[in-house]
Design a protein around this motif. Structure first.
Motif, PDB file in Angstrom:
ATOM      1  N   ASN A  87       0.825  -1.197   0.000  1.00  0.00           N
ATOM      2  CA  ASN A  87       0.000   0.000   0.000  1.00  0.00           C
ATOM      3  C   ASN A  87       0.868   1.261   0.000  1.00  0.00           C
ATOM      4  N   PRO A  88       1.490   1.577  -1.146  1.00  0.00           N
ATOM      5  CA  PRO A  88       2.358   2.754  -1.176  1.00  0.00           C
ATOM      6  C   PRO A  88       1.547   4.022  -0.952  1.00  0.00           C
ATOM      7  N   GLN A  89       2.105   4.934  -0.191  1.00  0.00           N
ATOM      8  CA  GLN A  89       1.359   6.152   0.153  1.00  0.00           C
ATOM      9  C   GLN A  89       2.099   7.409  -0.293  1.00  0.00           C
ATOM     10  N   ALA A  90       1.327   8.482  -0.454  1.00  0.00           N
ATOM     11  CA  ALA A  90       1.918   9.784  -0.753  1.00  0.00           C
ATOM     12  C   ALA A  90       2.237  10.456   0.576  1.00  0.00           C
ATOM     13  N   VAL A  91       3.523  10.661   0.843  1.00  0.00           N
ATOM     14  CA  VAL A  91       3.959  11.142   2.152  1.00  0.00           C
ATOM     15  C   VAL A  91       4.735  12.455   2.004  1.00  0.00           C
ATOM     16  N   LEU A  92       4.330  13.455   2.779  1.00  0.00           N
ATOM     17  CA  LEU A  92       5.099  14.700   2.859  1.00  0.00           C
ATOM     18  C   LEU A  92       5.997  14.639   4.084  1.00  0.00           C
ATOM     19  N   VAL A  93       7.289  14.903   3.880  1.00  0.00           N
ATOM     20  CA  VAL A  93       8.234  14.964   4.996  1.00  0.00           C
ATOM     21  C   VAL A  93       8.692  16.407   5.125  1.00  0.00           C
ATOM     22  N   THR A  94       8.316  17.089   6.221  1.00  0.00           N
ATOM     23  CA  THR A  94       8.861  18.434   6.460  1.00  0.00           C
ATOM     24  C   THR A  94      10.187  18.264   7.210  1.00  0.00           C
ATOM     25  N   GLY A  95      11.119  19.182   6.956  1.00  0.00           N
ATOM     26  CA  GLY A  95      12.449  19.007   7.541  1.00  0.00           C
ATOM     27  C   GLY A  95      13.229  17.937   6.805  1.00  0.00           C
ATOM     28  N   SER A  96      12.863  17.737   5.543  1.00  0.00           N
ATOM     29  CA  SER A  96      13.424  16.630   4.746  1.00  0.00           C
ATOM     30  C   SER A  96      14.909  16.792   4.452  1.00  0.00           C
ATOM     31  N   ARG A 110       7.384  13.471  -0.881  1.00  0.00           N
ATOM     32  CA  ARG A 110       7.604  14.884  -1.198  1.00  0.00           C
ATOM     33  C   ARG A 110       8.328  15.511  -0.005  1.00  0.00           C
ATOM     34  N   GLY A 111       9.384  16.246  -0.302  1.00  0.00           N
ATOM     35  CA  GLY A 111      10.125  16.914   0.771  1.00  0.00           C
ATOM     36  C   GLY A 111       9.730  18.373   0.883  1.00  0.00           C
ATOM     37  N   PHE A 112       9.887  18.931   2.075  1.00  0.00           N
ATOM     38  CA  PHE A 112       9.634  20.367   2.308  1.00  0.00           C
ATOM     39  C   PHE A 112      10.653  20.848   3.336  1.00  0.00           C
ATOM     40  N   ASP A 113      11.451  21.827   2.933  1.00  0.00           N
ATOM     41  CA  ASP A 113      12.490  22.332   3.845  1.00  0.00           C
ATOM     42  C   ASP A 113      12.939  23.697   3.356  1.00  0.00           C
ATOM     43  N   GLU A 161      13.291  13.662  -5.458  1.00  0.00           N
ATOM     44  CA  GLU A 161      12.961  14.369  -6.704  1.00  0.00           C
ATOM     45  C   GLU A 161      11.907  15.465  -6.474  1.00  0.00           C
ATOM     46  N   ASP A 162      10.833  15.082  -5.785  1.00  0.00           N
ATOM     47  CA  ASP A 162       9.726  16.019  -5.551  1.00  0.00           C
ATOM     48  C   ASP A 162       9.989  16.754  -4.241  1.00  0.00           C
ATOM     49  N   SER A 163      10.909  17.724  -4.281  1.00  0.00           N
ATOM     50  CA  SER A 163      11.155  18.432  -3.016  1.00  0.00           C
ATOM     51  C   SER A 163      10.922  19.920  -3.197  1.00  0.00           C
ATOM     52  N   LEU A 164      10.242  20.494  -2.211  1.00  0.00           N
ATOM     53  CA  LEU A 164       9.865  21.903  -2.263  1.00  0.00           C
ATOM     54  C   LEU A 164      10.728  22.667  -1.273  1.00  0.00           C
ATOM     55  N   THR A 165      11.173  23.831  -1.698  1.00  0.00           N
ATOM     56  CA  THR A 165      11.920  24.685  -0.787  1.00  0.00           C
ATOM     57  C   THR A 165      10.940  25.722  -0.245  1.00  0.00           C
ATOM     58  N   GLY A 166      10.750  25.723   1.051  1.00  0.00           N
ATOM     59  CA  GLY A 166       9.785  26.654   1.627  1.00  0.00           C
ATOM     60  C   GLY A 166       9.952  26.739   3.124  1.00  0.00           C
ATOM     61  N   ASP A 167       9.289  27.737   3.680  1.00  0.00           N
ATOM     62  CA  ASP A 167       9.397  28.002   5.119  1.00  0.00           C
ATOM     63  C   ASP A 167       8.055  27.681   5.789  1.00  0.00           C
ATOM     64  N   LEU A 168       8.113  27.166   6.991  1.00  0.00           N
ATOM     65  CA  LEU A 168       6.886  26.851   7.740  1.00  0.00           C
ATOM     66  C   LEU A 168       6.027  28.088   7.997  1.00  0.00           C
ATOM     67  N   PHE A 187       2.073  29.761   4.920  1.00  0.00           N
ATOM     68  CA  PHE A 187       0.909  28.874   4.988  1.00  0.00           C
ATOM     69  C   PHE A 187       0.447  28.416   3.599  1.00  0.00           C
ATOM     70  N   GLN A 188       0.504  29.336   2.621  1.00  0.00           N
ATOM     71  CA  GLN A 188       0.100  28.964   1.251  1.00  0.00           C
ATOM     72  C   GLN A 188       1.002  27.859   0.707  1.00  0.00           C
ATOM     73  N   ALA A 189       2.291  27.990   0.956  1.00  0.00           N
ATOM     74  CA  ALA A 189       3.243  26.967   0.471  1.00  0.00           C
ATOM     75  C   ALA A 189       2.918  25.618   1.113  1.00  0.00           C
ATOM     76  N   LEU A 190       2.544  25.631   2.379  1.00  0.00           N
ATOM     77  CA  LEU A 190       2.205  24.366   3.052  1.00  0.00           C
ATOM     78  C   LEU A 190       0.885  23.801   2.539  1.00  0.00           C
ATOM     79  N   GLN A 191      -0.035  24.682   2.181  1.00  0.00           N
ATOM     80  CA  GLN A 191      -1.294  24.188   1.601  1.00  0.00           C
ATOM     81  C   GLN A 191      -1.026  23.491   0.268  1.00  0.00           C
ATOM     82  N   ARG A 192      -0.103  24.066  -0.532  1.00  0.00           N
ATOM     83  CA  ARG A 192       0.257  23.417  -1.803  1.00  0.00           C
ATOM     84  C   ARG A 192       0.992  22.106  -1.524  1.00  0.00           C
ATOM     85  N   ALA A 193       1.878  22.123  -0.529  1.00  0.00           N
ATOM     86  CA  ALA A 193       2.706  20.940  -0.250  1.00  0.00           C
ATOM     87  C   ALA A 193       1.870  19.759   0.246  1.00  0.00           C
TER      88      ALA A 193
END
Ligand SMILES: NC(=O)c1ccc[n+]([C@@H]2O[C@H](COP(=O)([O-])OP(=O)(O)OC[C@H]3O[C@@H](n4cnc5c(N)ncnc54)[C@H](O)[C@@H]3O)[C@@H](O)[C@H]2O)c1
Length: 245
Positions: free
Chosen positions: A3-12, A32-35, A43-50, A53-59
């Motif tokens: 059961n592969p899942q779509a996972v967001l890791v903040t602080g990636s 997906r990474g967020f840092d 590959e799917d990593s986003l550069t953003g700050d906590l 809020f808009q960036a986190l909504q997209r992430a």
């Protein structure tokens, strides 16, 4: 992985975050990474700050589980560092998860929530917390907020009170000299496994708090029974295995 899942890791991009991404990708999850810094190997990593809020909504769009690790990882100035990153940042992540219907929230808490515990050992998640600084107090607020969202919005929550995954050569020297540090050591490999188990578990619960360490070398300090019971976590390493990976 059945059961592969779509996972967001903040602080990636951080010490533990990179290990978590590695473990999840190896096990077939879509990560997906967020840092604020770059995330190697994702590959799917986003550069953003906590704070954004808009960036986190997209992430969090299209995401099933969030591993929330982005934070100031130790005691620091409350008003300028801990409040914006660890408290307001957590609020933004939880709200973005709620708005996007994220099903599972895995929170990087800390063993420092029981820093004042003087025995008996091992300390369990059911024992009263004994924080000794704003960093640990903030993590307890995070556990409570995650529990609130689990109850109010059906967002299954695992709060992981992590042992010590060394970030610097100074941390490594400290652990070398301190039996207790060796007993609460958490290798990067085991940290990745712990979060992966939290993403994958099918055991029914709404909210659970677990300590997470590798195998203790001398005495069991943090009881990891709930990580075994609810997540199926079995540590593979003991100090000093894996600290340089
Ligand atoms: N390493 C440990 O021993 C340990 C123990 C207990 C808990 N923790 C927790 O685990 C998590 C990860 O810790 P770590 O040791 O990997 O630390 P780290 O500093 O290596 O990683 C934290 C990451 O979060 C990112 N980050 C910080 N503030 C951010 C913001 N405002 N927006 C976006 N990204 C931001 C940083 O750029 C960094 O890459 C933290 O929540 C920490 O409190 C770590």
């Amino acid at each position: 992985m059945p059961n592969p899942q779509a996972v967001l890791v903040t602080g990636s991009g951080g010490r533990v975050g990179q290990a978590v991404c590695r473990a999840l990708i190896e096990r077939g999850h879509k990560v997906r990474g967020f840092d604020i810094r770059s995330t190697p190997g994702v590959e799917d990593s986003l550069t953003g700050d906590l704070s954004d809020f808009q960036a986190l909504q997209r992430a969090t769009r299209g995401i099933e589980a969030v591993c929330h690790l982005a934070a100031v990882p130790d005691e620091d100035d409350f008003l300028s560092k801990l409040l914006p990153n660890n408290i307001v940042g957590l609020y933004h992540v939880l709200e973005a998860c709620r708005l996007n219907g994220v099903k599972r929230f895995i929170f990087a808490s800390t063993g420092q929530t029981v820093s004042g515990h003087a025995g008996p050992w091992p300390v369990t998640p059911e024992m009263p917390p004994t924080p000794r600084n704003w960093y640990a107090s903030g993590k307890l607020l995070g556990e409570a907020a995650a529990q609130t969202y689990a109850h109010q919005y059906k967002m299954k929550n695992v709060s992981l009170r992590l042992g010590w995954c060394p970030r610097t050569s100074e941390h490594i020297s400290q652990i070398k000299k301190w039996d207790f540090g060796q007993d609460i050591y958490l290798s990067p490999g085991d940290a990745g496994l712990l979060f992966a188990c939290a993403v994958e578990t099918t055991v029914p619960f709404d909210h659970v708090v677990c300590f997470g360490t590798s195998k203790p070398l001398h005495h069991t300090r943090f009881c990891i029974a709930s990580a075994k019971q609810y997540l199926g976590y079995e540590p593979q390493d003991a100090w000093p295995t894996g600290h340089d990976s």
